[in-house]
Design a protein around this motif. Structure first.
Motif, short mmCIF file in Angstrom:
data_model
loop_
_atom_site.label_atom_id
_atom_site.label_comp_id
_atom_site.label_asym_id
_atom_site.label_seq_id
_atom_site.Cartn_x
_atom_site.Cartn_y
_atom_site.Cartn_z
N ASP A 180 0.85 -1.19 0.00
CA ASP A 180 0.00 0.00 0.00
C ASP A 180 0.88 1.24 0.00
O ASP A 180 1.32 1.70 1.06
CB ASP A 180 -0.94 0.01 1.21
N PRO A 217 0.58 4.97 -0.82
CA PRO A 217 -0.41 5.99 -1.13
C PRO A 217 0.07 6.93 -2.24
O PRO A 217 1.24 6.89 -2.64
CB PRO A 217 -0.58 6.73 0.20
N SER A 273 -0.50 5.94 -7.13
CA SER A 273 -0.47 5.03 -5.99
C SER A 273 -0.18 3.62 -6.50
O SER A 273 -0.41 3.31 -7.68
CB SER A 273 -1.80 5.04 -5.23
N ARG A 322 -0.71 -0.41 -5.14
CA ARG A 322 -1.31 -1.24 -4.10
C ARG A 322 -1.51 -2.68 -4.58
O ARG A 322 -1.56 -2.94 -5.79
CB ARG A 322 -2.66 -0.66 -3.68
N GLU A 325 -8.67 8.25 -4.41
CA GLU A 325 -7.68 8.18 -3.33
C GLU A 325 -7.76 9.47 -2.49
O GLU A 325 -7.86 10.56 -3.04
CB GLU A 325 -6.27 8.04 -3.89
#
Length: 296
Positions: free
Chosen positions: A53, A55, A102, A104, A281
């Motif tokens: 993860d 960001p 990002s 993820r 996000e």
């Protein structure tokens, strides 16, 4: 991923034809051709409650290349791209004047055990286009030129070499190649390369002038070309390089630029959160402490 990785700057050794370091950049060699940064991710096994993860975070002045060996990453960016990156595919994101993205673990893998292993690379843009509009391209593995020569398998992941050209839209003369062999082979490819050349050993080993180099070592050719070396059995290496950019480049966090003023402007813009947002996000990676220095 680059925002949570350490850029290792251990002192390089000078051995035979090569300067030898762990990752790019290192103190004796800040760039190889237009390549400014290489990060080897993993291999790491993530359990059913562990996920990648990273960001939203910004980039300027470069193109990022993500190339996975194992695992999967969901890429989202401020151009509204949402693409899953799988092994063998090329994710090529050109930041130019600024992009935010990002990274993820995809939703369908978040509750299962999974592997993550790959390379993330930064390629600096030529000065005249370093503030271009951002772009994003995703290239399927089947579109990457691949061939075999004398028992060595080649892939041209990006750039042009050996009379071939990758569909990845690069912005300066460069090459990024994968070489694999199951048997011990002597490789002579110096005449097919140009500019500066570097070699990263993923697995196996190579030999040159009586020296043996092992995985996670990065070699930079002193004479600008990797003329001849021996690949041991079951070896995979990545060769990268090209024409050096004529101007110095400065690196601060995820920002690469020919001018410290451009980097300062990007820092202010990120502090003010005035970069374009990644749709869907809400969190983000803070700017590092202002005491952090700009590297050159």
């Amino acid at each position: 991923m680059s925002n949570i990785k350490l850029i290792i700057e251990e002192r390089a050794s000078n051995i035979g034809n090569f300067m030898v370091g762990r990752l790019l950049p290192f103190r004796e060699k800040r760039m190889v051709g237009p390549f400014a940064f290489i990060d080897h991710m993993g291999p790491v096994c993530l359990s059913d409650h562990e996920n990648l993860d990273v960001p939203p975070h910004p980039h300027i002045g470069l193109s990022t290349l993500t190339y996975l060996f194992e695992g999967s990453i969901m890429h989202k960016d401020s151009l509204a791209n949402e693409v899953e990156i799988k092994p063998g595919q090329v994710n090529w994101m050109t930041a130019g004047k600024g992009i935010v993205h990002s990274e993820r673990t995809p939703a369908y893998l978040r509750d299962s055990d999974k592997m993550l292993h790959g390379l993330q690379i930064w390629v600096a843009l030529p000065k005249e286009i370093e503030e271009m509009e951002p772009e994003f391209f995703h290239v399927e593995s089947t579109a990457i030129p691949a061939w075999e020569s004398d028992g060595v398998s080649f892939k041209l992941i990006a750039g042009a070499a050996f009379g071939k050209e990758s569909p990845v839209p690069v912005y300066s003369p460069l090459y990024f190649l994968e070489l694999k062999t199951k048997e011990r082979k002597t490789v002579k490819i110096g005449e097919d390369l140009f500019g500066e050349s570097g070699l990263y050993i993923l697995e196996g080993a190579i030999e040159s002038e009586g020296f043996t180099y092992e995985p996670k070592q990065l070699l930079v050719a002193k004479d600008s070309k990797l003329c001849e070396f021996v690949m041991q059995e079951n070896t995979t290496v990545y060769i990268f390089g090209g024409t050096p950019l004529p101007e110095e480049r400065f690196i601060y966090w995820n920002f690469v630029a020919s001018s410290k003023d451009i980097i300062e402007q990007a820092k202010t813009k990120w502090l003010e959160q005035s970069f374009e947002k990644v749709p869907g996000e809400t969190d983000f990676v803070p700017l590092p402490e202002q005491g952090s220095s700009i590297k050159n």
